[in-house]
Design a protein around this motif. Structure first.
Motif, PDB file in Angstrom:
ATOM      1  N   LYS A 161      29.163  58.056  43.830  1.00 50.64           N
ATOM      2  CA  LYS A 161      28.507  59.256  43.324  1.00 50.64           C
ATOM      3  C   LYS A 161      27.386  59.646  44.297  1.00 50.64           C
ATOM      4  CE  LYS A 161      29.202  57.868  38.496  1.00 50.64           C
ATOM      5  NZ  LYS A 161      28.516  57.535  37.213  1.00 50.64           N
ATOM      6  N   PRO A 162      26.792  60.841  44.118  1.00 51.26           N
ATOM      7  CA  PRO A 162      25.667  61.239  44.997  1.00 51.26           C
ATOM      8  C   PRO A 162      24.510  60.250  44.979  1.00 51.26           C
ATOM      9  CG  PRO A 162      26.490  63.147  43.813  1.00 51.26           C
ATOM     10  CD  PRO A 162      27.218  61.955  43.243  1.00 51.26           C
ATOM     11  N   ASP A 163      24.326  59.525  43.840  1.00 49.11           N
ATOM     12  CA  ASP A 163      23.218  58.565  43.779  1.00 49.11           C
ATOM     13  C   ASP A 163      23.581  57.209  44.383  1.00 49.11           C
ATOM     14  OD1 ASP A 163      24.944  57.503  41.936  1.00 49.11           O
ATOM     15  OD2 ASP A 163      23.597  57.686  40.211  1.00 49.11           O
ATOM     16  N   GLU A 167      31.991  55.222  41.723  1.00 46.32           N
ATOM     17  CA  GLU A 167      32.635  56.086  40.730  1.00 46.32           C
ATOM     18  C   GLU A 167      34.135  55.834  40.657  1.00 46.32           C
ATOM     19  OE1 GLU A 167      32.598  60.773  39.383  1.00 46.32           O
ATOM     20  OE2 GLU A 167      32.140  60.250  41.470  1.00 46.32           O
ATOM     21  N   TYR A 168      34.777  55.732  41.825  1.00 47.38           N
ATOM     22  CA  TYR A 168      36.210  55.458  41.881  1.00 47.38           C
ATOM     23  C   TYR A 168      36.481  54.428  42.971  1.00 47.38           C
ATOM     24  CZ  TYR A 168      36.676  59.817  39.234  1.00 47.38           C
ATOM     25  OH  TYR A 168      36.563  60.798  38.299  1.00 47.38           O
ATOM     26  N   ILE A 169      37.687  53.884  42.948  1.00 44.63           N
ATOM     27  CA  ILE A 169      38.134  52.979  44.006  1.00 44.63           C
ATOM     28  C   ILE A 169      39.368  53.590  44.651  1.00 44.63           C
ATOM     29  CG2 ILE A 169      39.004  50.679  44.564  1.00 44.63           C
ATOM     30  CD1 ILE A 169      37.409  49.630  42.188  1.00 44.63           C
ATOM     31  N   LEU A 170      39.298  53.771  45.953  1.00 43.75           N
ATOM     32  CA  LEU A 170      40.405  54.334  46.723  1.00 43.75           C
ATOM     33  C   LEU A 170      41.246  53.197  47.285  1.00 43.75           C
ATOM     34  CD1 LEU A 170      41.902  56.638  48.199  1.00 43.75           C
ATOM     35  CD2 LEU A 170      40.208  56.440  50.015  1.00 43.75           C
ATOM     36  N   CYS A 171      42.522  53.184  46.936  1.00 45.62           N
ATOM     37  CA  CYS A 171      43.438  52.144  47.397  1.00 45.62           C
ATOM     38  C   CYS A 171      44.525  52.793  48.252  1.00 45.62           C
ATOM     39  CB  CYS A 171      44.084  51.417  46.219  1.00 45.62           C
ATOM     40  SG  CYS A 171      42.916  50.775  44.999  1.00 45.62           S
ATOM     41  N   THR A 172      44.590  52.430  49.516  1.00 44.29           N
ATOM     42  CA  THR A 172      45.661  52.903  50.389  1.00 44.29           C
ATOM     43  C   THR A 172      46.557  51.713  50.707  1.00 44.29           C
ATOM     44  OG1 THR A 172      44.260  52.554  52.340  1.00 44.29           O
ATOM     45  CG2 THR A 172      44.296  54.751  51.382  1.00 44.29           C
ATOM     46  N   GLY A 173      47.853  51.936  50.588  1.00 43.86           N
ATOM     47  CA  GLY A 173      48.785  50.815  50.732  1.00 43.86           C
ATOM     48  C   GLY A 173      49.906  51.103  51.702  1.00 43.86           C
TER      49      GLY A 173
END
Length: 285
Positions: A161-163, A167-173
């Protein structure tokens, strides 16, 4: 009848008129200043609204552009929230798993896609990424909608997040299933190949372009009188005199240049015990 007479004072009237004019002028100036301030404020507000709309339009455009890229790249892209629910699932992920986003986002992804004996480990990996906010690598199997196992290599990172909070987890496979199958087949072929070489009575060896011994079977090292560990990485010149080494090198070099095998290269070697032995070698590229 009674009456009274009032004689006006001309000076008093002039003062009153003066103050009235001054008051009207001041009020007019104040109204003008207020109007100017309101006009400038309105212009600034309109500008900010226009800029905000432009920024929002740019953000939407960039989001659509990024989503378009994510949908069509070959790598698997999955975005999950901090509870493990999938919010983004690109076409490569759908193709690999057999599920659509609508089908897969009802539960934490590991309850659907991951083998039971790996679910807890995957959950801990995701939690670890979330808590440490550090990118991590891991590998695990996906269970497709048809029950097939796909071997996936993952790179996980945090979207903040901006702070700065996650916020999320990006998973590239990357789907390594076919590669893994090929590697396993190559390993089996190599093992089979090595078993054949080990059982041969003829000596077999490989050298690089500088004549350093890369590999060989037991029969070859028995001919040299050296252990395998003593010869791997050493030059073939170790087991022959200078003149013989030049002849052998020329024979090897001819094969390399012409790409044609030399079936009958004969030379003497000096074994570890300093005895000599004559070898007849077929050289292939």
């Amino acid at each position: 009848l009674k009456g009274s007479v009032y004689e006006p004072n001309p000076e008093l009237n002039l003062i009153q008129i003066y103050w009235i004019i001054v008051s009207i002028t001041i009020i007019g100036l104040l109204i003008g200043v207020a109007a100017l301030i309101l006009l400038r404020f309105n212009r600034r507000l309109q500008k900010e609204i226009t800029e905000r709309k432009q920024v929002q339009a740019t953000i939407l455009q960039e989001r659509d552009y990024v989503n378009s890229i994510l949908q069509w790249i070959e790598s698997i892209v999955v975005v999950i929230d901090l509870d493990g629910y999938i919010v983004t699932f690109n076409k490569a992920a759908e193709k690999c798993s057999g599920y659509t986003l609508e089908e897969i986002q009802k539960k934490p992804f590991w309850q659907i896609l991951v083998k039971k004996d790996e679910q807890e480990l995957v959950r801990k990996v995701i939690l670890n990424v979330k808590e440490k906010s550090q990118a991590q690598h891991n590998k695990n199997y996906w269970i497709t909608k048809d029950g097939e196992l796909r071997f996936i290599q993952w790179y996980n990172s945090v979207l903040s997040k901006p702070d700065g909070s996650p916020e999320y987890i990006l998973c590239t496979g990357l789907d390594l299933t076919e590669r893994s199958e090929i590697e396993n087949a190559l390993i089996k072929n190599e093992e089979y190949y090595q078993s054949i070489l080990s059982g041969m009575e003829e000596g077999y060896f490989e050298v690089d372009l500088e004549g350093n011994i890369l590999s060989g079977n037991e029969a070859y090292f028995d001919m040299l009188g050296y252990a395998k560990s003593e010869m791997i990485g050493s030059s073939f010149r170790k087991v022959m005199d200078t003149k013989t080494a030049e002849i052998v090198f020329e024979g090897f070099n001819k094969v390399f240049k012409t790409k044609k095998p030399n079936r009958f290269l004969t030379f003497d070697i000096i074994r570890k015990d300093q005895t000599k032995r004559t070898l007849e070698v077929s050289v292939l590229l």
